[in-house]
Design an enzyme around this catalytic site. Sequence first.
Site, PDB file in Angstrom:
ATOM      1  N   ASN A   9       3.604   1.693   8.720  1.00 15.57           N
ATOM      2  CA  ASN A   9       4.788   1.260   9.466  1.00 15.57           C
ATOM      3  C   ASN A   9       5.228   2.455  10.309  1.00 15.57           C
ATOM      4  OD1 ASN A   9       7.174   0.353  10.467  1.00 15.57           O
ATOM      5  ND2 ASN A   9       8.288   0.379   8.503  1.00 15.57           N
ATOM      6  N   LYS A  11       7.397   2.515  12.475  1.00 14.02           N
ATOM      7  CA  LYS A  11       8.823   2.405  12.853  1.00 14.02           C
ATOM      8  C   LYS A  11       8.956   2.646  14.370  1.00 14.02           C
ATOM      9  CE  LYS A  11      10.009   4.028   8.271  1.00 14.02           C
ATOM     10  NZ  LYS A  11      11.120   4.124   7.357  1.00 14.02           N
ATOM     11  N   HIS A  92      12.279  -5.792   6.603  1.00 14.91           N
ATOM     12  CA  HIS A  92      12.342  -4.372   6.231  1.00 14.91           C
ATOM     13  C   HIS A  92      13.810  -4.006   5.971  1.00 14.91           C
ATOM     14  CE1 HIS A  92      12.138  -0.019   6.498  1.00 14.91           C
ATOM     15  NE2 HIS A  92      10.853  -0.139   6.247  1.00 14.91           N
ATOM     16  N   GLU A  94      15.514  -1.553   6.792  1.00 16.50           N
ATOM     17  CA  GLU A  94      16.239  -1.042   7.974  1.00 16.50           C
ATOM     18  C   GLU A  94      16.739  -2.195   8.834  1.00 16.50           C
ATOM     19  OE1 GLU A  94      13.192   1.672   9.313  1.00 16.50           O
ATOM     20  OE2 GLU A  94      13.586   2.932   7.565  1.00 16.50           O
ATOM     21  N   GLU A 164      10.028  -2.296  -1.764  1.00 19.60           N
ATOM     22  CA  GLU A 164      10.460  -1.037  -1.166  1.00 19.60           C
ATOM     23  C   GLU A 164      11.887  -0.733  -1.616  1.00 19.60           C
ATOM     24  OE1 GLU A 164       8.001  -0.029   2.546  1.00 19.60           O
ATOM     25  OE2 GLU A 164       9.755  -1.136   3.200  1.00 19.60           O
ATOM     26  N   GLY A 170      12.030   6.816   3.136  1.00 14.51           N
ATOM     27  CA  GLY A 170      12.296   7.961   4.017  1.00 14.51           C
ATOM     28  C   GLY A 170      13.134   9.052   3.365  1.00 14.51           C
ATOM     29  N   SER A 209       8.422   6.490   0.430  1.00 11.34           N
ATOM     30  CA  SER A 209       8.004   7.885   0.296  1.00 11.34           C
ATOM     31  C   SER A 209       6.645   8.051  -0.375  1.00 11.34           C
ATOM     32  CB  SER A 209       9.089   8.700  -0.423  1.00 11.34           C
ATOM     33  OG  SER A 209      10.286   8.701   0.350  1.00 11.34           O
TER      34      SER A 209
HETATM   35  C1  PEP Z   1       8.874   2.122   5.253  1.00  4.93           C
HETATM   36  O1  PEP Z   1       9.514   2.367   6.259  1.00  4.93           O
HETATM   37  O2  PEP Z   1       8.437   0.979   5.055  1.00  4.93           O
HETATM   38  C2  PEP Z   1       8.631   3.216   4.318  1.00  4.93           C
HETATM   39  C3  PEP Z   1       8.136   2.941   3.148  1.00  4.93           C
HETATM   40  O3  PEP Z   1       8.980   4.471   4.761  1.00  4.93           O
HETATM   41  P1  PEP Z   1       8.622   5.878   4.026  1.00  4.93           P
HETATM   42  O4  PEP Z   1       7.180   5.797   3.614  1.00  4.93           O
HETATM   43  O5  PEP Z   1       8.869   6.895   5.085  1.00  4.93           O
HETATM   44  O6  PEP Z   1       9.523   5.986   2.861  1.00  4.93           O
END
Ligand code: PEP
Length: 251
Positions: A9, A11, A92, A94, A164, A170, A209
């Site tokens: 992803n 982003k 997601h 976000e 998630e 993040g 992460s």
């Molecule tokens: C994501 O944005 O789906 C995600 C898992 O981000 P990160 O790996 O940076 O935590």
Amino acid sequence: MRAKLVAANWKMNGSFESNRRWLSQFDAAALGCEVVVCAPCVYLAQIAEALRGTSMSAGAQNLSAEAPGAFTGEVAAEMLIDCGIRWVIVGHSERRTRHGESSGMVAAKAARAVAHGLRPIVCVGETLNEREQGRTLAVIGAQLAPVLDACAAGELVAGAIAYEPVWAIGTGKTATPEQAQEVHAAIRSLLSRHDPGAASRTRIVYGGSVTPSNASALFAQSDIDGGLIGGASLSPSDFLSICRSADRIEH
Ligand code: PEP
């Protein structure tokens, strides 16, 4: 056996030039897992064209729940298909928190994706506060219920569900393999109540992460079928190393 799925992803990152560099440095040839690159929508045609004829697929990060029409700024499922896209991230965190997407909207998007032959990666996850209150499984259940009302569990088999935890995205804080496995098993058991056959075939991937150093322990869990990778996917070498971790594990 479920083939592992590892999705990047990106982003809101990238440019034509940096995407070209990433694609030239990432060599998926020897990988056994399924790899998807979810890019910002203005670059989807570039990524889809670059990945044509490879084992990798391009994915979008969002879609509209509406049919084409007067929806300024939105992108319809039909347009993604037209660009050669077969995968799309839906719900997601976000988008849920910063763009006000409710679980009902996420379900409508998942249904629209499925209806048009797109493979949705449906994201669910609890906040830190919800986890500390012991509400993790209730929150995940409530996020998934409208999706399973809008789509048959069998229709989600081609896509994936991404667990998630919001507090891990993040932040550099990863769920422990045991914490993640507990939620993945609960998601599979929830799917199983709708369709046991579909539940055993659906990929449930972990996101939050994931890095080259923690990927193997997460992917070794029996209900973790790969990952949705944000920050670490921006580095082709880190992302490749995460994909290799998925390859090394068979359930
Ligand atoms: C994501 O944005 O789906 C995600 C898992 O981000 P990160 O790996 O940076 O935590």
